[in-house]
Design an enzyme around this catalytic site. Structure first.
Site: not given
Ligand code: PHE
Ligand code: ZN
Length: 879
Positions: A127, A268-271, A303-304, A307, A326
């Site tokens: 992302e 962090a990232m919600e993959n 949060h993640e 998502h 977001e």
């Molecule tokens: N989407 C992530 C979040 O808000 C934030 C994020 C954005 C992480 C871009 C990495 C790169 O939970």
């Molecule tokens: Zn987020």
């Protein structure tokens, strides 16, 4: 419009791509020094795409090794390859399979976008536009595809191979290699793709969903850190249960994995099914992490996880809609924390963040609507406006519609848009349809930048027994938006009678009032309440019901009255802050407070700190004075940070002179020798104790300094140790330098504790601070590519050390701009983020303003900046 050029992307130009990628099969061969990615993309022209329409795939720094369509290699004339795009000049008119192969170098990827290596572990970040650094693709969130990935690596280097979805195959290969195949049944945009390969430890648990399915949970980390992942696992299970209870949302795969990595640009990232975390938001232990760190882990894990429904199942059509996922997900994590802990305490903390981060953004050159209309660099729009103001907008919706009406809208949102990439308009529409309301004016919150200012005055007519409340709103111009419309401002309120109890009225005219909410949707309104027996004190914006600046004519006496009597805890907190803020702003402008004022404030603080029934965490927030940034923000122009710091410090000293014994007794009675637990009760008690300590260290001279030094030495946990050290550094006690040195040696092995040391070095309001920071950065062993380290030192300095950043000799500004120029060559996102700390440069007094501008113009002269940094710089100077 100013500053726009061929790189500007406009929302109004949105159009679906002429082609759709339906299916993705990746084959990733991982080796030290190189990774080879073979992609099989099943592509179909969309209905109505004329034959002969070129297919343009995104790429970023890729080099093509081979290319074929439906198994036949392409002639050189059939495609065009650049580092940023791959164009198939005349694709087949029916469904076809494009096969490409590229080679990557994860080890040299210091931008941390795409596939990179952190501490030996291979991981991805896609992302918003990182997938194009892995393979040529339609790297846009409205292309939803099914992904399957086969990974292979040397077993010894990467015994763990993870990707999104479910593991469908794995086994050994020749030469000590092995492979794994992961398949994600849910169509998703490429930004949610993830894979990880490495030698990792892990902890495992499971969760049974409401409908009885068992989900295997795993958290992966550096060997030896497993025990520090327990709190994250606990938070995950509570998040999963909460989303079922509160929003009726169940998890939808058989596995949910989290990987902690050391090098990460964000939190962090919600993959999908494979969240990747900055390790500072996973690892906690009593010895190495504070209560605040525990809260942060719980919040971001939630949060993640949330998502998965708000972001993944329902995603964004384009990046202008970022706030759709977001803002909504921040709202959801705020609600989770409120339900798990203290709602008022959570609300006050969130409002402080909003005021210290979002309000300055919204009132400066980087102001933008939560849903922007154009951008040059999308990475620069992961802002506090999109996240925190976005959450405030959702919160106002919930306030206006009520809990049941809000839930009806959310249910419809999930039902109507599941599996789609959608827009803010579609989000608002579900609340309109579910509740039969018109939200067109409310929708301006997404479109209009700037913080509305609401002015309030009132009067009481004892003869007619009427109470009159006059309200008006105005929003200042922001870049590109000179004229503003009135917003829909929900004002939760109550009238408080002389003995502190709620006062009733028989009727109200002159505006919209729904129960305990005044809806201000015009430029001004005069409300007349009749049948009001006595002059009431109005308690307005209860729970901070709208993200606005409040300009009230309330007297200090009324505010102190509310501080004691408002039934709304937020209102009590706010009232006390208002009293001290007015005094601080005046003092910073050269108008010292009167004795009666500081007497009254000190009494209120003593009374609050020793109150028999208020909760400790609330007391801690209530007795803590507004921070320097909030004061500067309220003062708004001609800001002299030295004057603000001096005013705040002398206020603390004068309060201790009057309320010192109350604060000392609070400090004494909040000692606790129980084993550390991150419970609301324990952490609240620690925060009250440490809020008292901060006063005493500054106000009691040697005795206070000794208290802090003793607490530092005897502390049984990091919360108490770090608080004592912070207070010593803030007051720069005779022991401060020695304790800082001790802290450095005590914790050399833990990078996350090293960050705390870096932050404290950066925080000292001391002339030597910059030299000390220069020496730290010059150390050849300093990890100069790790975002956490860099942010702990430089971002926290520029963002939090107001007096040293804005030094009168300009050294603070120059230190930061030269850091930006350097780091920009390796990690543009870190550079751009640090540069945003100049956003309030125009509010300084003239000398500092001139120095800040000169430093920024010098940086611009270098002419070498990344698009990320150049975009921030250009807007900062223009606005
Ligand atoms: N989407 C992530 C979040 O808000 C934030 C994020 C954005 C992480 C871009 C990495 C790169 O939970
Ligand atoms: Zn987020």
């Amino acid at each position: 419009m100013r500053g726009e050029d061929e790189h500007t992307i406009f929302l109004k130009d949105y159009a679906p791509s002429p082609y759709k990628i339906e299916n993705v099969e990746l084959d990733v061969r991982i080796d030290p020094g190189a990774a080879r990615v073979r992609a099989l993309l099943t592509i179909v022209p969309r209905d109505g795409t004329p034959p002969g329409t070129p297919l343009v795939l995104d790429g970023d720094g890729l080099a093509l090794r081979s290319i074929a369509i439906d198994g036949l290699p392409l002639a050189l004339t059939a495609y065009d390859e650049t580092p940023s795009a791959l164009t198939i000049i005349e694709p087949p008119v029916k469904r076809f399979v494009l096969e490409t192969e590229v080679q990557l170098e994860p080890e040299t990827n210091t931008r941390l976008m795409g596939l990179y290596r952190s501490n030996g572990t291979w991981c991805t970040q896609c992302e918003p536009e990182g997938f194009r650094r892995i393979t040529y693709f339609l790297d846009r969130p409205d292309n939803l595809a099914i992904f399957k990935v086969r990974m292979s690596a040397e077993k010894a280097l990467a015994p763990v191979l993870l990707a999104n979805g479910n593991l469908v195959d794995s086994g050994d290969e020749a030469n000590g290699r092995h492979f794994a195949v992961w398949e994600d049944p849910h169509p998703k945009p490429a930004y949610l793709f993830a894979m990880v390969a490495g030698d990792l430890g892990s902890i495992h648990d499971s969760f049974v969903t409401a409908s009885g399915r068992t989900v295997a949970l795993g958290i992966y980390c550096t060997h030896g850190k497993e025990a520090q992942c327990a709190w994250a696992m606990d938070s995950l299970k509570r998040s999963m249960a909460w989303d079922e209870r509160r929003f009726g949302r169940e998890y939808d795969l058989d596995v949910f994995n989290i990987v902690a990595v050391s090098d990460f640009n964000f939190g962090a990232m919600e993959n999908k099914g494979l969240n990747i975390f900055n390790d500072k938001l996973v690892f906690v232990s009593p010895e190495a992490a504070t209560d605040t760190d525990y809260d942060g882990v719980e919040r971001v894990i939630a949060h993640e996880y949330f998502h998965n429904w708000t972001g993944n199942r329902i995603t964004c059509r384009d990046w202008f809609q970022l706030c759709l996922k977001e803002g909504l997900t921040v709202y959801r994590d705020q609600e989770f924390s409120s339900d798990e802990r203290s709602r008022p305490v959570k609300r006050i903390s969130d409002v402080r963040l909003l005021r210290t981060a979002q309000f300055p953004e919204d009132g400066g050159p980087l102001a933008h609507p939560p849903r922007p209309s154009h951008y040059k660099e999308i990475n620069n729009f992961y802002t506090t406006t999109v996240y925190e103001k976005g959450a405030e907008i959702v919160r106002m919706l919930a306030t206006l519609l009520g809990e049941a009406g809000f839930r009806k809208g959310m249910d419809l949102y999930f039902e109507r848009h599941d599996g789609e990439a959608t827009t803010i308009e579609a989000f608002l529409k579900v609340f309109e349809d579910a509740n039969g309301v018109d939200l067109s004016q409310f929708g301006q919150w997404y479109l209009q930048a700037g913080t509305p200012e609401v002015s309030i005055s009132d009067s009481y007519d004892p003869a007619r027994q009427t109470y009159t409340l006059t309200l008006s709103q105005v929003t200042q111009p922001t870049p590109g938006q000179p004229d503003k419309l009135p917003m829909v401002v929900p004002i939760k309120f109550g009238l408080v009678g002389p003995n502190g109890s709620p006062m009733s009225y028989s009727a109200v005219s002159g505006g919209r009032v729904d129960g305990d909410i005044i809806v201000l949707d015009t430029a001004s309104a005069t409300l007349e309440f009749s049948g009001v027996a006595n002059r009431p004190v109005p308690s307005l914006f209860r729970g901070f019901s709208a993200p606005v600046k409040i300009r009230s004519t309330a007297t200090e006496a009324d505010q102190l009255f509310l501080a004691r009597h408002d039934e709304d805890p937020f209102g009590r907190w706010q009232a006390l802050q208002d009293v001290s803020m007015a005094m601080l702003v005046a003092a910073a402008g050269g108008q010292k407070w009167r004795d009666e004022q500081i007497d009254g404030l000190s009494r209120a603080i003593a009374e609050t700190a020793t109150h028999p029934t208020l909760e400790d965490a609330f007391k801690a927030l209530a007795i803590t004075l507004p921070g320097l940034t909030e004061i500067a923000q309220t003062k708004a122009s001609n800001v002299d940070p030295d004057a603000i710091l001096t005013a705040r410090n002398s206020m603390i000293e004068e309060i201790v002179a009057r309320a010192g014994s109350a604060l000392e007794s609070v400090y004494a009675t909040t000692q606790n020798s129980a084993a550390y637990a991150p419970t609301p009760a324990q952490s609240g008690q620690r925060s009250l104790k440490n809020a008292a300590l901060a006063y005493l260290v500054r106000g009691l001279g040697k005795r206070g300094a000794d208290l802090a030094a003793n607490q530092y030495r005897q502390a049984q946990n990091m919360t108490d140790r770090f608080a004592a050290l912070s207070a010593s550094v803030a007051a720069w006690t005779p022991q401060a330098a020695g304790l800082l040195g001790d802290f450095r040696t005590m914790y050399t092995a833990d990078p996350l504790v090293f960050d705390k040391w870096l932050m404290l070095n950066a925080a000292a309001a001391q002339d030597e601070t910059i030299d000390r920071m220069r020496a730290i950065l010059a150390d050849p062993d300093f990890p100069r590519n790790n975002p956490n380290r860099l942010r702990a030192l430089v971002f926290s300095f520029a963002n939090g050390n107001l007096t040293q950043f804005a030094r009168l000799d300009g050294e603070g500004f120059r230190f930061v701009t030269s850091f930006v120029a350097d780091v920009d060559t390796r990690n543009p996102q870190v550079a751009a983020r640090v540069l945003t700390t100049f956003r309030s440069w125009r509010s300084y007094e003239p000398q500092r303003r001139t120095l800040a501008e000169a430093a920024l113009r010098d940086l611009q002269q270098t002419g070498q900046l990344s698009r990320n940094a150049a975009d921030i710089l250009e807007r900062t100077l223009a606005g």
